[in-house]
Design a protein around this motif. Structure first.
Motif, short mmCIF file in Angstrom:
data_model
loop_
_atom_site.label_atom_id
_atom_site.label_comp_id
_atom_site.label_asym_id
_atom_site.label_seq_id
_atom_site.Cartn_x
_atom_site.Cartn_y
_atom_site.Cartn_z
N ALA A 198 0.83 -1.21 0.00
CA ALA A 198 0.00 0.00 0.00
C ALA A 198 0.87 1.26 0.00
O ALA A 198 0.56 2.24 -0.69
CB ALA A 198 -0.94 -0.01 1.20
N ALA A 199 1.97 1.24 0.75
CA ALA A 199 2.88 2.39 0.79
C ALA A 199 3.52 2.63 -0.57
O ALA A 199 3.73 3.78 -0.98
CB ALA A 199 3.96 2.18 1.86
N ILE A 200 3.79 1.56 -1.31
CA ILE A 200 4.33 1.69 -2.67
C ILE A 200 3.28 2.33 -3.57
O ILE A 200 3.59 3.22 -4.37
CB ILE A 200 4.79 0.32 -3.22
N ALA A 201 2.01 1.92 -3.42
CA ALA A 201 0.92 2.54 -4.20
C ALA A 201 0.82 4.03 -3.89
O ALA A 201 0.66 4.86 -4.80
CB ALA A 201 -0.41 1.83 -3.92
N ALA A 202 0.94 4.38 -2.61
CA ALA A 202 0.88 5.80 -2.22
C ALA A 202 2.05 6.57 -2.82
O ALA A 202 1.89 7.70 -3.29
CB ALA A 202 0.86 5.91 -0.70
N TYR A 203 3.23 5.97 -2.81
CA TYR A 203 4.42 6.62 -3.37
C TYR A 203 4.26 6.88 -4.87
O TYR A 203 4.68 7.92 -5.37
CB TYR A 203 5.66 5.76 -3.11
N HIS A 204 3.66 5.94 -5.58
CA HIS A 204 3.47 6.08 -7.03
C HIS A 204 2.13 6.75 -7.34
O HIS A 204 1.39 6.30 -8.23
CB HIS A 204 3.56 4.71 -7.72
N SER A 205 1.81 7.81 -6.60
CA SER A 205 0.57 8.56 -6.82
C SER A 205 0.84 10.05 -6.64
O SER A 205 1.93 10.45 -6.24
CB SER A 205 -0.49 8.11 -5.81
N LYS A 206 -0.19 10.85 -6.91
CA LYS A 206 -0.08 12.30 -6.71
C LYS A 206 -0.01 12.65 -5.22
O LYS A 206 0.27 13.79 -4.86
CB LYS A 206 -1.27 13.02 -7.35
N GLY A 258 1.01 13.10 4.06
CA GLY A 258 1.24 12.34 5.29
C GLY A 258 0.61 10.97 5.13
O GLY A 258 0.94 10.22 4.21
N ASP A 259 -0.34 10.63 6.00
CA ASP A 259 -1.04 9.36 5.88
C ASP A 259 -2.00 9.41 4.69
O ASP A 259 -2.69 10.41 4.48
CB ASP A 259 -1.83 9.05 7.16
N VAL A 260 -2.01 8.33 3.92
CA VAL A 260 -2.81 8.24 2.70
C VAL A 260 -3.70 7.01 2.79
O VAL A 260 -3.25 5.94 3.22
CB VAL A 260 -1.87 8.13 1.47
N ARG A 292 1.94 5.83 5.08
CA ARG A 292 2.75 6.94 4.57
C ARG A 292 3.41 6.46 3.29
O ARG A 292 3.92 5.34 3.24
CB ARG A 292 3.81 7.35 5.58
N PRO A 293 3.42 7.28 2.23
CA PRO A 293 4.06 6.88 0.97
C PRO A 293 5.53 6.54 1.16
O PRO A 293 6.27 7.33 1.77
CB PRO A 293 3.89 8.11 0.07
N SER A 294 5.95 5.39 0.67
CA SER A 294 7.37 5.02 0.74
C SER A 294 7.66 3.85 -0.18
O SER A 294 6.75 3.15 -0.62
CB SER A 294 7.78 4.67 2.18
#
Length: 130
Positions: free
Chosen positions: A73-81, A86-88, A120-122
């Motif tokens: 999920a953090a990888i998905a957040a990282y590869h997004s706008k 912060g928390d996504v 968190r995006p990472s």
């Protein structure tokens, strides 16, 4: 040509040997979600924000633990706008519940039976391959 040869994907390996695939464009997202993903794979996308479709490959007889799902999920957040947020909120479902509504543009999908993971995006610290 095989579908995985038609799509340009990012690939990451998580601890325990779990593999994550990430689309780069709308077309790649569609091929990944609808052709490459197996029904038992896990599918991720940030809620309400443009971004990549992300697949966590399933393994026979084994479910990922919560930490592995959160990393995907953090990888998905990282590869997004929402990369710098912060928390996504990230939608998660099995790939079998992802479909394409008729007449929609490439990369547009509908999902059912989603759960929400806040992260968190990472990216993974090691083991990533592009």
């Amino acid at each position: 040509m095989k579908p995985d040869e038609e799509a340009r994907l990012h690939r990451y390996e998580l601890p325990g040997g779990w593999v994550v695939l990430v689309g780069r464009t709308d077309r790649d997202n569609e091929i990944l979600s609808l052709k490459i993903a197996a029904p038992n794979d896990w599918w991720f996308h940030v809620r309400g924000v443009p971004g990549s479709h992300v697949i966590l490959r399933a393994r026979a007889g084994e479910d990922p633990d919560r930490g592995t799902l959160k990393q995907a999920a953090a990888i998905a957040a990282y590869h997004s706008k929402a990369r710098h947020a912060g928390d996504v909120a990230v939608s998660c479902t099995r790939a079998r519940y992802v479909g394409k509504p008729l007449g929609t543009k490439p990369g547009t999908v509908s999902i059912r039976k989603e759960s929400i993971i806040k992260v968190r995006p990472s990216l993974p610290e090691e083991g990533s391959v592009n």
